[in-house]
Design an enzyme around this catalytic site. Structure first.
Site, PDB file in Angstrom:
ATOM      1  N   HIS A   1      13.497  35.191 -71.933  1.00 30.50           N
ATOM      2  CA  HIS A   1      13.888  35.517 -70.562  1.00 30.50           C
ATOM      3  C   HIS A   1      13.805  37.024 -70.341  1.00 30.50           C
ATOM      4  O   HIS A   1      13.616  37.787 -71.282  1.00 30.50           O
ATOM      5  CB  HIS A   1      15.319  35.045 -70.279  1.00 30.50           C
ATOM      6  CG  HIS A   1      15.525  33.573 -70.421  1.00 30.50           C
ATOM      7  ND1 HIS A   1      15.168  32.669 -69.444  1.00 30.50           N
ATOM      8  CD2 HIS A   1      16.034  32.823 -71.440  1.00 30.50           C
ATOM      9  CE1 HIS A   1      15.468  31.438 -69.837  1.00 30.50           C
ATOM     10  NE2 HIS A   1      15.987  31.500 -71.065  1.00 30.50           N
TER      11      HIS A   1
ATOM     12  N   ASP B   1      14.391  40.871 -63.337  1.00 24.86           N
ATOM     13  CA  ASP B   1      13.711  41.709 -62.348  1.00 24.86           C
ATOM     14  C   ASP B   1      14.717  41.970 -61.228  1.00 24.86           C
ATOM     15  O   ASP B   1      15.159  41.035 -60.558  1.00 24.86           O
ATOM     16  CB  ASP B   1      12.477  40.947 -61.836  1.00 24.86           C
ATOM     17  CG  ASP B   1      11.866  41.517 -60.545  1.00 24.86           C
ATOM     18  OD1 ASP B   1      12.407  42.481 -59.973  1.00 24.86           O
ATOM     19  OD2 ASP B   1      10.841  40.964 -60.099  1.00 24.86           O
TER      20      ASP B   1
ATOM     21  N   HIS C   1      15.338  43.465 -57.662  1.00 25.59           N
ATOM     22  CA  HIS C   1      14.627  43.945 -56.472  1.00 25.59           C
ATOM     23  C   HIS C   1      15.145  45.308 -56.017  1.00 25.59           C
ATOM     24  O   HIS C   1      14.475  46.005 -55.270  1.00 25.59           O
ATOM     25  CB  HIS C   1      14.771  42.929 -55.330  1.00 25.59           C
ATOM     26  CG  HIS C   1      13.954  41.683 -55.544  1.00 25.59           C
ATOM     27  ND1 HIS C   1      13.771  40.737 -54.570  1.00 25.59           N
ATOM     28  CD2 HIS C   1      13.248  41.253 -56.620  1.00 25.59           C
ATOM     29  CE1 HIS C   1      13.007  39.756 -55.038  1.00 25.59           C
ATOM     30  NE2 HIS C   1      12.687  40.045 -56.289  1.00 25.59           N
TER      31      HIS C   1
ATOM     32  N   HIS D   1      16.376  38.338 -60.504  1.00 26.00           N
ATOM     33  CA  HIS D   1      15.943  37.036 -61.023  1.00 26.00           C
ATOM     34  C   HIS D   1      15.171  37.206 -62.322  1.00 26.00           C
ATOM     35  O   HIS D   1      14.695  38.287 -62.630  1.00 26.00           O
ATOM     36  CB  HIS D   1      15.097  36.287 -59.981  1.00 26.00           C
ATOM     37  CG  HIS D   1      13.781  36.954 -59.652  1.00 26.00           C
ATOM     38  ND1 HIS D   1      12.610  36.686 -60.325  1.00 26.00           N
ATOM     39  CD2 HIS D   1      13.461  37.884 -58.714  1.00 26.00           C
ATOM     40  CE1 HIS D   1      11.627  37.410 -59.808  1.00 26.00           C
ATOM     41  NE2 HIS D   1      12.108  38.153 -58.838  1.00 26.00           N
ATOM     42  N   CYS D   2      15.057  36.109 -63.054  1.00 27.73           N
ATOM     43  CA  CYS D   2      14.265  36.101 -64.279  1.00 27.73           C
ATOM     44  C   CYS D   2      12.787  35.997 -63.886  1.00 27.73           C
ATOM     45  O   CYS D   2      12.453  35.397 -62.873  1.00 27.73           O
ATOM     46  CB  CYS D   2      14.668  34.908 -65.140  1.00 27.73           C
ATOM     47  SG  CYS D   2      13.910  34.883 -66.770  1.00 27.73           S
TER      48      CYS D   2
ATOM     49  N   HIS E   1      11.420  29.441 -63.950  1.00 30.81           N
ATOM     50  CA  HIS E   1      12.715  30.027 -64.308  1.00 30.81           C
ATOM     51  C   HIS E   1      13.555  30.290 -63.054  1.00 30.81           C
ATOM     52  O   HIS E   1      14.772  30.138 -63.076  1.00 30.81           O
ATOM     53  CB  HIS E   1      12.521  31.335 -65.085  1.00 30.81           C
ATOM     54  CG  HIS E   1      12.144  31.111 -66.535  1.00 30.81           C
ATOM     55  ND1 HIS E   1      12.924  31.554 -67.583  1.00 30.81           N
ATOM     56  CD2 HIS E   1      11.080  30.494 -67.092  1.00 30.81           C
ATOM     57  CE1 HIS E   1      12.351  31.216 -68.733  1.00 30.81           C
ATOM     58  NE2 HIS E   1      11.218  30.574 -68.460  1.00 30.81           N
TER      59      HIS E   1
ATOM     60  N   MET F   1      17.734  30.822 -62.173  1.00 30.63           N
ATOM     61  CA  MET F   1      17.951  32.206 -62.624  1.00 30.63           C
ATOM     62  C   MET F   1      17.774  33.241 -61.510  1.00 30.63           C
ATOM     63  O   MET F   1      16.756  33.932 -61.434  1.00 30.63           O
ATOM     64  CB  MET F   1      17.022  32.530 -63.795  1.00 30.63           C
ATOM     65  CG  MET F   1      17.297  31.640 -64.994  1.00 30.63           C
ATOM     66  SD  MET F   1      16.441  32.175 -66.475  1.00 30.63           S
ATOM     67  CE  MET F   1      17.517  33.470 -67.057  1.00 30.63           C
TER      68      MET F   1
ATOM     69  N   HIS G   1      23.585  29.377 -40.627  1.00 34.10           N
ATOM     70  CA  HIS G   1      24.274  29.201 -39.348  1.00 34.10           C
ATOM     71  C   HIS G   1      25.697  28.766 -39.671  1.00 34.10           C
ATOM     72  O   HIS G   1      25.912  27.952 -40.567  1.00 34.10           O
ATOM     73  CB  HIS G   1      23.543  28.114 -38.538  1.00 34.10           C
ATOM     74  CG  HIS G   1      24.276  27.675 -37.311  1.00 34.10           C
ATOM     75  ND1 HIS G   1      24.084  28.261 -36.087  1.00 34.10           N
ATOM     76  CD2 HIS G   1      25.215  26.687 -37.118  1.00 34.10           C
ATOM     77  CE1 HIS G   1      24.849  27.664 -35.184  1.00 34.10           C
ATOM     78  NE2 HIS G   1      25.544  26.705 -35.788  1.00 34.10           N
TER      79      HIS G   1
ATOM     80  N   GLU H   1      23.388  33.354 -33.547  1.00 38.32           N
ATOM     81  CA  GLU H   1      23.730  31.955 -33.794  1.00 38.32           C
ATOM     82  C   GLU H   1      23.198  31.534 -35.163  1.00 38.32           C
ATOM     83  O   GLU H   1      23.883  30.908 -35.964  1.00 38.32           O
ATOM     84  CB  GLU H   1      23.154  31.053 -32.687  1.00 38.32           C
ATOM     85  CG  GLU H   1      21.664  31.260 -32.488  1.00 38.32           C
ATOM     86  CD  GLU H   1      21.085  30.433 -31.348  1.00 38.32           C
ATOM     87  OE1 GLU H   1      21.497  29.276 -31.200  1.00 38.32           O
ATOM     88  OE2 GLU H   1      20.207  30.938 -30.633  1.00 38.32           O
ATOM     89  N   THR H   2      21.953  31.890 -35.416  1.00 39.85           N
ATOM     90  CA  THR H   2      21.291  31.546 -36.665  1.00 39.85           C
ATOM     91  C   THR H   2      20.480  32.758 -37.080  1.00 39.85           C
ATOM     92  O   THR H   2      19.909  33.451 -36.238  1.00 39.85           O
ATOM     93  CB  THR H   2      20.359  30.335 -36.447  1.00 39.85           C
ATOM     94  OG1 THR H   2      21.158  29.223 -36.015  1.00 39.85           O
ATOM     95  CG2 THR H   2      19.620  29.938 -37.710  1.00 39.85           C
TER      96      THR H   2
ATOM     97  N   HIS I   1      20.165  25.832 -41.131  1.00 40.99           N
ATOM     98  CA  HIS I   1      19.997  25.070 -39.889  1.00 40.99           C
ATOM     99  C   HIS I   1      18.609  24.454 -39.703  1.00 40.99           C
ATOM    100  O   HIS I   1      18.167  24.202 -38.591  1.00 40.99           O
ATOM    101  CB  HIS I   1      20.387  25.914 -38.670  1.00 40.99           C
ATOM    102  CG  HIS I   1      20.925  25.099 -37.522  1.00 40.99           C
ATOM    103  ND1 HIS I   1      20.123  24.283 -36.748  1.00 40.99           N
ATOM    104  CD2 HIS I   1      22.176  24.956 -37.031  1.00 40.99           C
ATOM    105  CE1 HIS I   1      20.872  23.706 -35.820  1.00 40.99           C
ATOM    106  NE2 HIS I   1      22.123  24.089 -35.970  1.00 40.99           N
TER     107      HIS I   1
END
Lengths: 105, 361
Positions: B114, B117, B119, B154-155, B164, B169, B274, B298-299, B325
């Site tokens: 494993h 990463d 971001h 994340h992996c 993965h 992950m 939502h 709303e969303t 939603h």
């Protein structure tokens, strides 16, 4: 029929060791395990796994013989987990190795 | 003479830099702290606005591969891979200018290699290229958190990244501005509590009879799972690891008057959160606090590979649903949770004038 027999005989003769010979049934069993699990690394070469079908990568492994390849398959090596990360039995693992070998010849 | 001196000084400085790589790392001189990570939906204790100087914030995460139940009603299982045993992994919180220093452990009981990463980080594939660890190994990565916002981690092991990620992950790193969150006019915003929700699109294979398959090991599930993944139609979409994880005893809670920050991460697939009966008072849908928040939504829409943020002050009691939603994804596939809110009902905001009754002629 005769042609098939002679072809089989020829391919057997080309194998470095007779112990690696495998029939169609074994190859099918091996392919099934390969496609469910081994493929995770051996299709892309993830974690430096020798890629399926890459003759150059497989030649030195095949040269070491089935016992050594089975040793790796059973106990793992580097990033490869023991039994290739599966709960497959020895015979199925061996079939998967034979399948991968068959694709590198 | 003056020029000569300058040259000498420059040379001395250069040699100091060249020779002092190990000594002169600016992060080494900073204060180091070790906050305690907690399991989602909860988030580690943290300050919002802070007077502290930039620090090195040390975290440790242990990778755990395990079979989990993703749908208790039907007993459907998945061979999951997790950071710290949870889906999503724990949410880390630091401030802009801090350094994140992660110790990542891959115990020998796992089967796979494993990495991680971030971001939020800069360089080396988000740290992925510097953190590859086999079972039985650990590694330490440090990076500067120089951009504010919520960011996915994340992996990402070469050759099998998507597997993965969809196996569990991922998680969120929240980098807060040192002076806290601000509204569109630069006025301070404060939240009373924070929840973290990780949405996961799952791809569970079925057998020839149409039943979900169960596997002995993660690797044995690989071939069938990638076949389903290639169809791009998830079998389940869940919040925090299973259908109904955030309902019943797992429901989120709040009180009328309380301001809640909802962090929502989706590492692989788009989603559109939502709050049924509520709104997004302030929303950073793409999660980056340097941008002005949108209001009264709303969303909102979180692109796959992003963590977004919504802030809401509850005005009415009751049980709210917090959903994706696309309602099929919410109610058929599982992307729905509840928020139980205590407090006094406000008749001005809503009143049942006539209860449902027979139609009068």
């Amino acid at each position: 029929m005769l042609k098939i027999v002679s072809l089989t005989a020829l391919s057997l003769a080309l194998l470095p060791a007779l112990s690696m010979a495998s029939d169609a049934g074994t190859l099918k069993t091996g392919e099934k395990l390969y496609k469910s699990a081994c493929v995770a690394c051996h299709s892309t070469g993830a974690a430096n796994a020798p890629k399926l079908g890459n003759k150059q990568a497989w030649a030195p492994l095949i040269a070491k013989g089935m016992d050594e390849m089975m040793n790796v398959a059973l106990h793992g090596k580097g990033a490869m987990p023991a039994r290739g990360g599966t709960k497959a039995d020895d015979a199925t693992l061996r079939a998967a190795v034979e399948y991968m070998v068959s694709r590198a010849q | 003479m003056k020029v000569f001196r300058l040259c000498m000084a420059a040379t001395a400085l250069a040699s100091l830099l060249a020779g002092g790589v190990a000594l002169a790392d600016p992060a080494d001189k900073l204060e180091h702290i070790k906050p305690v990570l907690v399991a989602p939906p909860h988030v580690m204790e943290h300050e919002q606005a802070t007077k502290a100087k930039p620090r090195v914030v040390e975290f440790t995460m242990t990778i755990e591969e395990k079979k989990i139940v993703i749908d208790e009603e039907n007993g459907t299982t998945m061979q999951a891979m997790t950071f710290n045993g949870s889906m999503p992994g724990p949410t880390m919180v630091v401030h802009e200018g801090d350094y994140v220093q992660l110790t990542l452990i891959n115990p020998a009981t796992n089967a796979l290699e494993h990495n991680i990463d971030f971001h939020a980080s800069t360089g080396a594939l988000g740290g992925g290229a510097l953190t590859k660890i086999k079972p039985g190994e650990q590694t330490v990565l440090r990076f500067k958190a120089d951009r504010t916002g919520t960011f996915i981690y994340h992996c990402a092991p070469e050759g099998m990244v998507p597997w993965h990620v969809v196996s569990g992950m991922s998680g969120t790193l929240m980098v807060l501005p040192r002076d806290g969150l601000k509204d569109q006019d630069g006025k301070p915003l404060h939240y009373d509590k924070v929840y973290t929700i990780g949405e996961f699109d799952l791809y569970i294979p079925k057998d020839e009879n149409g039943n979900y398959k169960e596997y002995d090991t993660a690797l044995e599930s690989y071939g069938d799972t990638t076949e389903v993944m290639r169809g791009l139609i998830p079998s389940h979409i869940v919040f925090n690891g299973k259908k109904g994880a955030l309902t019943g005893a797992g429901a989120l809670t709040a009180k009328v008057g309380e301001t809640v920050l909802f962090i929502h991460s989706s590492a692989n697939r788009d989603t559109r959160p939502h709050l049924i009966g509520g709104h997004g008072d302030y929303v950073w849908a793409t999660g980056k606090f340097i941008n002005k928040p949108e209001r009264n939504l709303e969303t909102w829409f979180i692109p796959g590979g992003t963590a977004g943020v919504m802030m809401y002050t509850f005005k009415q009691p009751g049980i709210y649903a917090y959903v994706n939603h696309n309602l099929i994804e919410a109610f058929e596939l599982g992307a729905a949770g509840h928020v139980k809110v205590e407090g006094k009902w406000n008749d001005d905001l809503m009143k049942q004038v006539v209860a449902p009754s027979a139609i009068k002629n």
